[in-house]
Design a protein around this motif. Structure first.
Motif, short mmCIF file in Angstrom:
data_model
loop_
_atom_site.label_atom_id
_atom_site.label_comp_id
_atom_site.label_asym_id
_atom_site.label_seq_id
_atom_site.Cartn_x
_atom_site.Cartn_y
_atom_site.Cartn_z
N ASN A 113 -8.01 3.29 0.71
CA ASN A 113 -6.87 3.05 1.46
C ASN A 113 -5.86 4.15 1.67
O ASN A 113 -5.73 4.80 0.79
N GLY A 114 -5.20 4.08 2.77
CA GLY A 114 -4.21 5.08 2.86
C GLY A 114 -4.45 6.49 3.23
O GLY A 114 -3.59 7.30 3.70
N TYR A 119 0.09 -3.03 4.23
CA TYR A 119 1.47 -2.83 4.85
C TYR A 119 2.15 -3.79 5.38
O TYR A 119 1.70 -4.61 5.93
N ASP A 168 -6.77 -5.65 -4.82
CA ASP A 168 -6.84 -4.83 -5.89
C ASP A 168 -7.63 -5.46 -7.02
O ASP A 168 -7.93 -6.67 -6.90
N LEU A 172 0.83 -1.11 0.11
CA LEU A 172 -0.04 0.12 -0.09
C LEU A 172 0.68 1.09 0.01
O LEU A 172 1.96 1.45 0.57
N ASN A 206 7.02 -0.64 2.91
CA ASN A 206 6.43 0.35 2.39
C ASN A 206 6.78 1.70 2.69
O ASN A 206 7.47 2.40 1.48
N LEU A 266 -3.77 -6.07 -0.55
CA LEU A 266 -3.19 -4.83 -0.34
C LEU A 266 -2.63 -4.68 1.24
O LEU A 266 -3.68 -4.87 1.87
N TYR A 288 -3.78 -4.47 7.16
CA TYR A 288 -4.69 -4.06 5.98
C TYR A 288 -5.22 -2.88 6.16
O TYR A 288 -5.29 -2.28 7.26
N ASP A 289 -5.84 -2.28 5.27
CA ASP A 289 -6.71 -1.31 5.26
C ASP A 289 -8.06 -1.46 4.81
O ASP A 289 -8.64 -2.29 5.29
#
Length: 177
Positions: free
Chosen positions: A145-146, A119, A111, A69, A128, A117, A105-106
């Motif tokens: 995400n993020g 970290y 994807d 990510l 990352n 996806l 995960y987020d």
């Protein structure tokens, strides 16, 4: 002992014994009774890296592909050979290949290509963030995400760019337009 102190002591003991009960929004990890690795709603929370595809993608021994990510490294797959791609892959491999990693995960788990996806944490830190901070990749912010970490990653990228670290000092077409 006063009632207030006794209440505080009791609350502290309960907090230590039972924790905060998942206030971070992530499902608690579960371990299968037959010794399978811990998993979350998205996938495994730990795994050993069997293959490094490129600077931002790995394959676990269990077969799952994991895409990092908030980072995008130069492409070296499907006939592409972008500037600093091999260096990014080698940097990534030096930290994760053969290592047990922790996966966080987020919001979205996968994807469009079915890759997890996440970290990815190694003993030396989160790969990352290391990739961006050391100039091996650029920030790739794809909401949702993020959302809580994009600013942190942009700050790391700004410092790497200013210091001409990694690809910032070697490549003319860095991070797209």
């Amino acid at each position: 002992m006063s009632l207030i102190r006794l209440g505080f002591l009791l609350a502290s003991v309960l907090l230590l014994a039972f924790g905060t009960g998942g206030c971070d929004g992530e499902e608690p990890a579960a371990t299968a009774s037959d010794g399978d690795p811990e998993t979350s709603k998205c996938g495994p929370t730990v795994g050993r890296v069997a293959k490094v595809v490129d600077g931002d993608t790995v394959v676990l021994e269990s077969g799952e592909k994991v895409r990092y990510l908030l980072v995008d490294t130069p492409e070296i797959t499907n006939g592409k050979r972008e500037c600093f791609g091999v260096e990014a892959r080698d940097f990534n491999a030096g930290y994760v290949l053969g290592q047990e990693v922790a996966l966080t995960y987020d919001v979205e788990c996968t994807d469009a290509y079915g890759r997890l996806l996440a970290y990815v944490e190694v003993p030396d830190g989160e790969i990352n963030a290391l990739l961006v901070a050391r100039g091996y990749g650029c920030v790739l912010d794809i909401p949702p995400n993020g959302a809580d970490r994009a600013g942190e990653f942009r700050d790391m990228q700004r410092v790497a760019r200013d210091q001409k670290a990694g690809l910032w000092g070697m490549c003319s077409d860095v991070c797209g337009p």
